[in-house]
Motif scaffolding. Structure first.
Motif, PDB file in Angstrom:
ATOM      1  N   GLY A  31       0.790  -1.216   0.000  1.00  0.00           N
ATOM      2  CA  GLY A  31       0.000   0.000   0.000  1.00  0.00           C
ATOM      3  C   GLY A  31       0.825   1.270   0.000  1.00  0.00           C
ATOM      4  O   GLY A  31       0.276   2.364   0.073  1.00  0.00           O
ATOM      5  N   MET A  32       2.125   1.149  -0.089  1.00  0.00           N
ATOM      6  CA  MET A  32       3.002   2.324  -0.041  1.00  0.00           C
ATOM      7  C   MET A  32       3.423   2.756  -1.439  1.00  0.00           C
ATOM      8  O   MET A  32       3.651   1.921  -2.305  1.00  0.00           O
ATOM      9  CB  MET A  32       4.258   2.012   0.771  1.00  0.00           C
ATOM     10  N   PRO A  33       3.550   4.061  -1.650  1.00  0.00           N
ATOM     11  CA  PRO A  33       4.030   4.541  -2.947  1.00  0.00           C
ATOM     12  C   PRO A  33       5.526   4.262  -3.109  1.00  0.00           C
ATOM     13  O   PRO A  33       6.234   4.017  -2.130  1.00  0.00           O
ATOM     14  CB  PRO A  33       3.753   6.044  -2.901  1.00  0.00           C
ATOM     15  N   ASP A  34       6.009   4.310  -4.327  1.00  0.00           N
ATOM     16  CA  ASP A  34       7.440   4.156  -4.602  1.00  0.00           C
ATOM     17  C   ASP A  34       8.232   5.240  -3.871  1.00  0.00           C
ATOM     18  O   ASP A  34       7.751   6.370  -3.703  1.00  0.00           O
ATOM     19  CB  ASP A  34       7.726   4.287  -6.102  1.00  0.00           C
ATOM     20  N   SER A  35       9.430   4.884  -3.445  1.00  0.00           N
ATOM     21  CA  SER A  35      10.404   5.841  -2.900  1.00  0.00           C
ATOM     22  C   SER A  35       9.843   6.725  -1.787  1.00  0.00           C
ATOM     23  O   SER A  35      10.018   7.935  -1.804  1.00  0.00           O
ATOM     24  CB  SER A  35      10.959   6.723  -4.033  1.00  0.00           C
ATOM     25  N   CYS A  36       9.196   6.126  -0.805  1.00  0.00           N
ATOM     26  CA  CYS A  36       8.619   6.908   0.287  1.00  0.00           C
ATOM     27  C   CYS A  36       9.320   6.688   1.629  1.00  0.00           C
ATOM     28  O   CYS A  36       9.026   7.377   2.593  1.00  0.00           O
ATOM     29  CB  CYS A  36       7.120   6.617   0.416  1.00  0.00           C
ATOM     30  N   GLY A  73      12.346 -12.978  -0.229  1.00  0.00           N
ATOM     31  CA  GLY A  73      12.713 -12.241  -1.437  1.00  0.00           C
ATOM     32  C   GLY A  73      11.625 -11.270  -1.877  1.00  0.00           C
ATOM     33  O   GLY A  73      11.916 -10.172  -2.361  1.00  0.00           O
ATOM     34  N   HIS A  74      10.359 -11.647  -1.686  1.00  0.00           N
ATOM     35  CA  HIS A  74       9.248 -10.749  -2.036  1.00  0.00           C
ATOM     36  C   HIS A  74       9.282  -9.492  -1.161  1.00  0.00           C
ATOM     37  O   HIS A  74       9.058  -8.385  -1.644  1.00  0.00           O
ATOM     38  CB  HIS A  74       7.904 -11.456  -1.892  1.00  0.00           C
ATOM     39  N   ALA A  75       9.568  -9.668   0.115  1.00  0.00           N
ATOM     40  CA  ALA A  75       9.655  -8.518   1.030  1.00  0.00           C
ATOM     41  C   ALA A  75      10.846  -7.638   0.673  1.00  0.00           C
ATOM     42  O   ALA A  75      10.744  -6.407   0.682  1.00  0.00           O
ATOM     43  CB  ALA A  75       9.760  -8.999   2.476  1.00  0.00           C
ATOM     44  N   ILE A  76      11.967  -8.241   0.340  1.00  0.00           N
ATOM     45  CA  ILE A  76      13.173  -7.489  -0.017  1.00  0.00           C
ATOM     46  C   ILE A  76      12.928  -6.654  -1.273  1.00  0.00           C
ATOM     47  O   ILE A  76      13.323  -5.488  -1.346  1.00  0.00           O
ATOM     48  CB  ILE A  76      14.366  -8.450  -0.217  1.00  0.00           C
ATOM     49  N   LYS A  77      12.264  -7.247  -2.250  1.00  0.00           N
ATOM     50  CA  LYS A  77      11.954  -6.544  -3.499  1.00  0.00           C
ATOM     51  C   LYS A  77      11.023  -5.349  -3.244  1.00  0.00           C
ATOM     52  O   LYS A  77      11.247  -4.258  -3.756  1.00  0.00           O
ATOM     53  CB  LYS A  77      11.297  -7.532  -4.467  1.00  0.00           C
ATOM     54  N   GLU A  78       9.994  -5.561  -2.437  1.00  0.00           N
ATOM     55  CA  GLU A  78       9.069  -4.476  -2.103  1.00  0.00           C
ATOM     56  C   GLU A  78       9.781  -3.387  -1.302  1.00  0.00           C
ATOM     57  O   GLU A  78       9.550  -2.201  -1.498  1.00  0.00           O
ATOM     58  CB  GLU A  78       7.872  -5.002  -1.291  1.00  0.00           C
ATOM     59  N   LYS A  79      10.648  -3.810  -0.395  1.00  0.00           N
ATOM     60  CA  LYS A  79      11.383  -2.842   0.427  1.00  0.00           C
ATOM     61  C   LYS A  79      12.262  -1.953  -0.447  1.00  0.00           C
ATOM     62  O   LYS A  79      12.355  -0.748  -0.211  1.00  0.00           O
ATOM     63  CB  LYS A  79      12.223  -3.589   1.470  1.00  0.00           C
ATOM     64  N   LEU A  80      12.867  -2.513  -1.468  1.00  0.00           N
ATOM     65  CA  LEU A  80      13.675  -1.710  -2.391  1.00  0.00           C
ATOM     66  C   LEU A  80      12.798  -0.716  -3.144  1.00  0.00           C
ATOM     67  O   LEU A  80      13.160   0.442  -3.310  1.00  0.00           O
ATOM     68  CB  LEU A  80      14.437  -2.603  -3.368  1.00  0.00           C
ATOM     69  N   VAL A  82       9.995   0.705  -2.190  1.00  0.00           N
ATOM     70  CA  VAL A  82       9.485   1.798  -1.351  1.00  0.00           C
ATOM     71  C   VAL A  82      10.595   2.650  -0.732  1.00  0.00           C
ATOM     72  O   VAL A  82      10.320   3.712  -0.184  1.00  0.00           O
ATOM     73  CB  VAL A  82       8.521   1.287  -0.245  1.00  0.00           C
ATOM     74  N   THR A  83      11.842   2.195  -0.826  1.00  0.00           N
ATOM     75  CA  THR A  83      12.958   2.954  -0.260  1.00  0.00           C
ATOM     76  C   THR A  83      13.466   3.976  -1.265  1.00  0.00           C
ATOM     77  O   THR A  83      13.651   3.670  -2.438  1.00  0.00           O
ATOM     78  CB  THR A  83      14.104   1.999   0.146  1.00  0.00           C
ATOM     79  N   LYS A  84      13.703   5.189  -0.791  1.00  0.00           N
ATOM     80  CA  LYS A  84      14.233   6.243  -1.654  1.00  0.00           C
ATOM     81  C   LYS A  84      15.623   5.848  -2.140  1.00  0.00           C
ATOM     82  O   LYS A  84      16.403   5.256  -1.381  1.00  0.00           O
ATOM     83  CB  LYS A  84      14.315   7.566  -0.889  1.00  0.00           C
TER      84      LYS A  84
END
Length: 138
Positions: A31-36, A73-80, A82-84
Motif C-alpha cells: 500500500g506504499m508509494p514508490d520511494s517513500c 525475497g518478495h519482502a526485499i523486493k518491495e522494500k527496495l 518503497v525505499t528512496k
C-alpha cells in the motif's frame, strides 16, 4: 513528503519527521508509494527458528531455509521499491544453530550470508555491517 498508506497497519505512530507503522511487512508495503521510505530497521523471522503466528502470511511458518528465502525475497523486493534511492535499510539477524535431528550436524547455518545474498540479488548494495557479540547461554 510522500506518505505511506497506513490502511493495513495494526498501529501507527506519527512524529514531526517520522511515521512508524506496525503491520505485516509485505501487505503493508504493497500500500506504499514508490520511494517513500528514508530508513527501515527490522529483524526478519529467522527462517523456521521461531513461529510467531499461524498466519499464512507469516514468513516464520516456512518449512526450511529455501522456502523462507523465496518468501523473504518478495519482502526485499518491495522494500527496495518503497525505499528512496541512496537510502538505507538495517537488518538485524543472527546465524542459526543447526541440530543433528534436523540438519544431521551440530553447528551454524550462515543465515546472515543468505540475507546478504538475497538483498544483492534483488538490487540492494551491501553497505556495512555491525557485529554485536552475545552469549546466548547467559
Amino acid at each position: 513528503m510522500s506518505e505511506p498508506s497506513t490502511a493495513l497497519a495494526f498501529d501507527v505512530a506519527r512524529g514531526n519527521n517520522h511515521i512508524l507503522c506496525h503491520s505485516d511487512c509485505v501487505l503493508g508495503m504493497r500500500g506504499m508509494p514508490d520511494s517513500c521510505i528514508d530508513f527501515s530497521v527490522y529483524s526478519p523471522p529467522f527462517a523456521s527458528l521461531f513461529i510467531f503466528s499461524n498466519s499464512d502470511h507469516d514468513m516464520g511458518n516456512c518449512k526450511g531455509m529455501a522456502p523462507f528465502i523465496e518468501a523473504y525475497g518478495h519482502a526485499i523486493k518491495e522494500k527496495l521499491r518503497v525505499t528512496k534511492p541512496g537510502r538505507l535499510s538495517a537488518v538485524h539477524c543472527m546465524n542459526l544453530p543447526s541440530s543433528i535431528t534436523t540438519h544431521g550436524v551440530m553447528g551454524l547455518i550462515d543465515f546472515r550470508g543468505e540475507i546478504i545474498r538475497e538483498h544483492l540479488k534483488h538490487g540492494w548494495i551491501y553497505h556495512a555491517e555491525v557485529c554485536i557479540w552475545k552469549n546466548p547461554v547467559a
